[in-house]
Design a protein around this motif. Structure first.
Motif, short mmCIF file in Angstrom:
data_model
loop_
_atom_site.label_atom_id
_atom_site.label_comp_id
_atom_site.label_asym_id
_atom_site.label_seq_id
_atom_site.Cartn_x
_atom_site.Cartn_y
_atom_site.Cartn_z
N LYS A 3 0.82 -1.24 0.17
CA LYS A 3 -0.31 0.40 0.14
C LYS A 3 0.46 1.01 0.02
CE LYS A 3 -3.91 2.13 2.74
NZ LYS A 3 -3.90 1.99 3.94
N ASP A 4 1.72 1.00 0.35
CA ASP A 4 3.00 2.66 0.53
C ASP A 4 3.45 2.83 -0.71
OD1 ASP A 4 4.31 1.35 3.90
OD2 ASP A 4 2.44 2.92 3.57
N ARG A 5 3.52 1.22 -1.30
CA ARG A 5 4.51 1.56 -2.69
C ARG A 5 3.36 1.99 -3.50
NH1 ARG A 5 7.05 -3.83 -4.14
NH2 ARG A 5 7.72 -2.54 -6.29
N LYS A 6 2.02 1.93 -3.75
CA LYS A 6 0.98 2.61 -4.60
C LYS A 6 0.91 3.81 -4.28
CE LYS A 6 -1.83 -1.63 -4.42
NZ LYS A 6 -3.22 -1.97 -4.74
N ASN A 7 1.34 4.81 -3.05
CA ASN A 7 0.32 6.33 -2.43
C ASN A 7 1.21 6.58 -2.58
OD1 ASN A 7 -1.88 5.60 -1.75
ND2 ASN A 7 -1.20 4.39 0.48
N LEU A 8 3.33 6.50 -3.25
CA LEU A 8 4.55 6.95 -2.79
C LEU A 8 4.10 7.76 -4.52
CD1 LEU A 8 7.43 4.24 -2.69
CD2 LEU A 8 6.89 6.12 -0.94
N PRO A 9 4.50 9.22 -3.92
CA PRO A 9 3.99 10.18 -4.92
C PRO A 9 5.80 10.29 -6.73
CG PRO A 9 5.66 11.38 -3.39
CD PRO A 9 4.73 9.94 -2.94
N LEU A 10 5.66 10.47 -8.03
CA LEU A 10 6.34 9.71 -8.34
C LEU A 10 6.97 11.19 -8.87
CD1 LEU A 10 6.70 8.44 -11.46
CD2 LEU A 10 5.00 9.57 -12.41
N SER A 11 8.49 10.09 -8.92
CA SER A 11 9.16 12.04 -8.52
C SER A 11 9.56 12.22 -10.08
CB SER A 11 10.94 11.13 -8.17
OG SER A 11 10.84 11.04 -6.98
N PHE A 12 8.83 12.58 -10.50
CA PHE A 12 9.83 14.36 -11.72
C PHE A 12 11.34 14.99 -12.07
CE2 PHE A 12 4.91 14.26 -11.66
CZ PHE A 12 4.59 14.06 -12.72
N LEU A 13 12.37 14.13 -13.13
CA LEU A 13 13.54 14.75 -12.86
C LEU A 13 14.00 15.55 -13.61
CD1 LEU A 13 15.09 11.17 -13.95
CD2 LEU A 13 14.17 12.29 -11.99
N GLY A 14 14.42 16.54 -12.76
CA GLY A 14 14.56 18.19 -14.10
C GLY A 14 16.11 18.61 -14.47
N ASP A 15 16.89 18.92 -14.45
CA ASP A 15 18.18 18.97 -14.86
C ASP A 15 19.21 17.94 -14.14
OD1 ASP A 15 16.84 20.93 -17.63
OD2 ASP A 15 17.92 23.04 -16.67
N ARG A 16 18.63 18.18 -13.63
CA ARG A 16 20.78 17.70 -11.98
C ARG A 16 20.36 16.27 -12.28
NH1 ARG A 16 19.84 18.75 -5.87
NH2 ARG A 16 21.62 17.93 -6.13
N LEU A 17 22.13 15.58 -12.89
CA LEU A 17 22.02 13.76 -12.76
C LEU A 17 21.56 13.30 -11.86
CD1 LEU A 17 22.55 12.89 -15.48
CD2 LEU A 17 25.15 13.28 -14.92
N GLU A 18 20.69 13.13 -11.86
CA GLU A 18 20.36 12.57 -10.40
C GLU A 18 18.81 11.03 -10.60
OE1 GLU A 18 19.54 14.72 -7.15
OE2 GLU A 18 18.14 15.69 -7.98
N PHE A 19 18.97 10.50 -10.17
CA PHE A 19 17.47 9.83 -9.60
C PHE A 19 17.16 9.55 -8.71
CE2 PHE A 19 19.40 8.40 -14.10
CZ PHE A 19 17.52 8.07 -14.47
N PRO A 20 16.01 9.01 -8.21
CA PRO A 20 15.45 8.33 -7.25
C PRO A 20 15.72 7.37 -6.57
CG PRO A 20 13.52 8.81 -8.22
CD PRO A 20 15.00 9.40 -8.81
N PRO A 21 15.80 6.61 -4.78
CA PRO A 21 15.74 5.77 -4.53
C PRO A 21 14.91 4.86 -5.37
CG PRO A 21 16.23 6.96 -3.56
CD PRO A 21 15.45 8.08 -3.97
#
Length: 220
Positions: A3-21
């Protein structure tokens, strides 16, 4: 936890060279959207167990599914019929001789249950750039001097990240995959990342493993 995974907000990437865990991916494996397909971002993604997969005219979508489909090279399954084909020399193999043609054929081949292709024009340009840098590789299968099968992917030096394969005659893509596995076993690669489950890959010995085990082996 599901349930927690379903409710996690989706990450939007910008110009920074990074990814969420990768642990923040939703239950389908979708981790983030946006960003770009620069060589730097793509290599960062693959090194962290992330890959792009999206349709034409859509935002770039980044995935890290759990579980993950992989093939450990020594566990490749070769049927009796394929062993006969290999012995008979029905096909010949080359490496990196016509990357663009393999890419185009992978994009155009009709696949059961798929409408269109995820290998968009932007994706083609991105992987061509990685080929020029020596990270994207192709394997070509020939019969009577005609290109009849092949595959391409990203070579990280210890893991091969398979992207797509095609076959215009029976068993050509199987031949490419089997020969790739044999080469990678000799060179002590840890696994071929097959990304998502298919019956075809399972028949060749690929298996699903937990994402945390995948990441541990990838980075170990």
């Amino acid at each position: 936890m599901e349930k927690d995974r379903k409710n996690l907000p989706l990450s939007f990437l910008g110009d920074r060279l990074e990814f969420p865990p990768v642990e923040t991916a939703n239950e389908d494996g979708l981790l983030a959207v946006g960003g770009d397909l620069s060589p730097e971002r793509l290599l960062l993604a693959y090194k962290n167990g992330i890959f792009p997969w999206f349709n034409e005219d859509a935002l770039i979508m980044w995935w890290s599914p759990d579980p993950r489909m992989v093939l450990f090279p020594k566990r490749i399954k070769i049927s009796k019929s394929m062993r006969k084909i290999i012995r008979n020399g029905d096909f010949t193999l080359t490496h990196n001789t016509c990357f663009d043609e393999v890419l185009e054929k992978c994009a155009k081949i009709q696949r059961k249950g798929q409408d269109g292709t995820w290998i968009t024009n932007n994706m083609k340009a991105a992987y061509r750039a990685l080929f020029e840098l020596g990270f994207a590789k192709s394997i070509e299968v020939w019969q009577d001097d005609k290109l009849v099968g092949g595959l391409y992917g990203i070579d990280l030096g210890h893991v091969f990240c398979g992207e797509s394969m095609f076959s215009s005659v029976a068993n050509a893509s199987k031949f490419a995959f089997i020969q790739l596995a044999a080469t990678l076993e000799e060179e002590n690669y840890r696994f071929i990342d097959c990304q998502m489950h298919t019956d075809h890959l399972e028949s060749l010995g690929a298996e699903l493993i937990p994402r945390d085990a995948f990441i541990r082996i990838l980075k170990g």
